[in-house]
Design an enzyme around this catalytic site. Structure first.
Site, mmCIF file in Angstrom:
data_model
loop_
_atom_site.group_PDB
_atom_site.id
_atom_site.type_symbol
_atom_site.label_atom_id
_atom_site.label_comp_id
_atom_site.label_asym_id
_atom_site.label_seq_id
_atom_site.Cartn_x
_atom_site.Cartn_y
_atom_site.Cartn_z
ATOM 1 N N ASP A 212 12.064 4.953 80.298
ATOM 2 C CA ASP A 212 11.793 4.578 78.910
ATOM 3 C C ASP A 212 10.713 3.500 78.885
ATOM 4 O OD1 ASP A 212 12.021 4.398 76.175
ATOM 5 O OD2 ASP A 212 13.847 3.206 76.194
ATOM 6 N N GLN A 243 1.883 0.848 71.657
ATOM 7 C CA GLN A 243 2.799 -0.291 71.650
ATOM 8 C C GLN A 243 2.805 -1.027 72.988
ATOM 9 O OE1 GLN A 243 6.548 0.053 69.193
ATOM 10 N NE2 GLN A 243 6.167 2.235 69.479
ATOM 11 N N ARG A 590 7.641 -2.302 62.169
ATOM 12 C CA ARG A 590 9.044 -2.760 62.130
ATOM 13 C C ARG A 590 9.601 -2.603 60.718
ATOM 14 N NH1 ARG A 590 9.779 -1.474 66.507
ATOM 15 N NH2 ARG A 590 7.625 -0.779 66.350
#
Length: 657
Positions: A212, A243, A590
């Protein structure tokens, strides 16, 4: 798999050969990993004991285990490995310790232990110099380099100095039968790449590997992935190059590009449907990140409505900015019936939290600050825990090394190195070797006296361990060990001493009710070490943008959107804006419903007013999605009316009570 969308199903169904899943923010990547593990087990492709899933945090590993426990019924998940890269490296070294030149029961040095050793190897060096060398040594280890390889790769005088100190530091770790955090990856890579029979054994042991957040992997971690999976590459890597925000600690997003070169048969699946944000937020995020170069461009979309426009506030200074944020949170909490926990304030640096905390306190808004010094990381707490660990386990060399120097008792690094050599020769832990008459005679008189005094204290505490509660044992320890006396000597004023003393009392209260036997104490400490949740409860969350990855909130406020802050001044000077832009992208994504971006026109520096410029990233957002101050009088009038209604409702509620 019927509830998955088509790309998610494709990622789950692919079970042979290498797979890269480019998972956009909020696209359900954890669900894909969980479903894929369930599919691998339930289809009979691999038994659970031959599957390993790697995460980057203990919290993520724990959450994944909990979700799989619900997904896999019965004992079908028995033997499944879900852990961090470093936990897997530790498991490997515990099995292959001989190949690493380690004895069974080796110690792991934490950051403070490593700093202390480098400080001793650099007498007279300033703290900044020690930290710079420590960073270069860590960078070399994260690149998978041995001391010799680091010296060959050195290009500057500072890098040559760091490589030479790396060699001396590593020799000292070997003497202490210890490794540091970075060695948990470097040493397994070194062994797997150099011992084919060991590599084949581990490839048989781990038949399928899932990773991950693979965009956060450093060079050594990527090499570990390759070494564990071999030429066949039976793995699934899930990540998002948009990211990747941890280059400063060694992460290399180029690993995603390198993967396609190393594995020509690599399959790529994109997850672009977002299940978190409004479409307006996603359009803004897509427009921003499109300014970065991409090998695999993604375009996030959602079936959510557009939602409110993104508010952009121009504020006089950071105090005015903090007041506006606090007032808006108070208003939304009442008007929208939103719990405090659905609000998050994000900033580039932790120093920006001060004005925000003051503004929230004035309005009596509960908040939780993420990223301050964790309780268990405070010096006096770590010192006390090292003593407790040693009382519970005399074979814990790392605990011995910290405890014997907390406080200082004339036992310097040279004497400890000599003691370590004698302990290694006698095949004894250092704490046991320190009790041997012959060892004490071989040391200088002052060091021998210091060790003898230390041994007496440890013996006293072990005698009382069975009689006292764990809490009372810790209180006795604080007195007997000299920790409290040393704290008083360190602190310049009584208030500081009382505050740090209270930390020890709070630690004692954590153990309240337990018994102090070695077994019970060790079990309590194991539970304590797993207490790494950062759960703010029903409070507004304040955190850095780096700390926000993986989280989501109904309302998000990103403050300090000025050039020099976000993007950071250093990145602007170096012309390296890509990671700063990814950081802004992480913050934007977010937000589930409401997003606020604010900047100050000026700030005070050294008693002078300095003009600030709005962040250039604000101009990269689609202006049609933004609502700037003064650009929509009707919307602002409507908001004032809503505020008035909320105020009246709040006053009425007071009378109803």
């Amino acid at each position: 798999m019927h509830s998955l969308n088509p790309p998610q199903r494709a990622a789950v169904a692919h079970t042979e050969g290498p797979l890269l899943v480019l998972a956009g923010a909020g696209s359900g990547k954890t669900r894909v990993i969980v479903e894929k593990i369930a599919h691998l087990v339930q289809s009979g492709r691999y038994p659970a004991k031959r599957i390993a899933a790697i995460t980057f945090t203990n919290k993520a590993a724990r959450e994944m285990r909990e979700r799989l426990a619900k997904r896999l019924k019965g004992d079908t998940g028995e033997g499944l490995t879900i852990c961090t890269f470093h936990a897997l490296g530790l498991k490997f070294l515990q099995t292959e310790h001989a190949a690493a030149g380690l004895k069974r029961g080796f110690s792991i040095f934490d950051a403070d232990d490593s700093h202390a050793q480098l400080k001793d190897l650099m007498p007279g060096a300033k703290p900044d110099s020690i930290e710079a060398i420590k960073s270069l040594v860590s960078r070399a280890k994260n690149a998978g380099l041995s001391p010799e390889q680091a010296l060959d790769a050195a290009r500057t005088a500072r890098e040559v100095e760091a490589a030479k100190l790396y060699a001396r530091y590593q020799a000292r770790l070997t003497t202490f039968n210890a490794v540091d955090f970075d060695d948990l990856i470097r040493l397994p890579v070194q062994i797997l790449e150099g011992h084919e029979e060991i590599a084949l054994g581990w490839r048989e042991r781990i038949g399928y590997l899932l990773v991950d957040e693979c965009q956060d992997s450093n060079d050594a971690q990527y090499r570990l992935l390759k070494a564990l999976t071999g030429p066949r590459g039976n793995f699934t890597c899930v990540g998002d190059d948009d990211q990747s925000i941890y280059a400063w600690r060694g992460a290399n997003p180029e690993n995603l590009s390198q993967m396609a070169k190393d594995y020509p048969k690599l399959q790529i699946v994109k997850l672009e449907q977002n299940y978190r944000c409004s479409n307006r937020v996603l359009r803004a995020a897509n427009a921003l990140i499109a300014h970065n170069p991409h090998e695999h461009l993604k375009k996030l979309w959602s079936d959510q409505p557009d939602g409110d426009k993104i508010r952009v506030w121009e504020c006089r200074d950071n105090e005015h900015e903090a007041e506006r944020v606090a007032a808006e949170i108070s208003f939304l909490h009442t008007a929208r019936d939103a719990p405090w926990s659905e609000f998050c304030i994000l900033f580039r640096g932790n120093h920006q939290s001060r004005a925000l905390e003051k503004a929230l306190q004035l309005l009596r808004i509960p908040y939780h600050l993420t990223g301050g010094t964790a309780f268990l990381e405070r010096q006096e707490v770590k010192d006390a825990l090292s003593w407790l660990r040693l009382v519970a386990n005399p074979d814990d060399d790392a605990a011995f090394l910290r405890a014997v120097q907390s406080p200082k008792r004339e036992v310097g690094a040279t004497s400890l190195a000599k003691l370590a050599e004698m302990a290694q020769h006698a095949h004894l832990p250092m704490a046991r070797a320190a009790q041997a008459h012959g060892a004490l005679k071989a040391l200088p008189a002052r060091a021998a006296n210091g060790l003898s005094e230390f041994n007496d204290i440890v013996h006293d505490l072990r005698e009382h361990a069975a009689k006292l509660t764990a809490a009372d044992l810790l209180r006795r320890l604080a007195e007997k060990s000299g920790l409290l006396a040393d704290l008083r000597a360190q602190c310049k004023d009584e208030a500081t001493f009382q505050r740090r003393k209270q930390n020890l009392e709070e630690l004692a209260e954590w153990f309240e009710g337990g018994r102090g036997s070695a077994g019970d104490l060790a079990a309590q400490l194991a539970l304590l070490s797993r207490n790494d949740k950062d759960d703010g409860g029903n409070q507004v969350r304040l955190m850095s943008l780096h700390a926000a990855k993986g989280l989501e909130f109904r309302y998000v406020f990103i403050v300090g959107c000025e050039d020099g802050t976000l993007p950071h001044e250093t990145a602007m000077e170096e012309g390296s804006l890509a990671e700063e832009r990814r950081l802004m992208y992480v913050g934007i994504t977010r937000a589930k419903q409401g997003l606020y971006l604010s900047y100050s026109k000026a700030t005070r520096r050294f008693r002078e007013t300095v003009r600030l410029m709005p962040s250039r990233f604000l101009d990269e957002l689609p202006q049609s999605e933004l609502l700037r101050d003064g650009t929509d009088p009707e919307a602002e009038a409507e908001r004032r009316k809503e505020r008035a209604s909320a105020g009246i409702a709040a006053i009425s509620a007071l009378f109803d009570d």
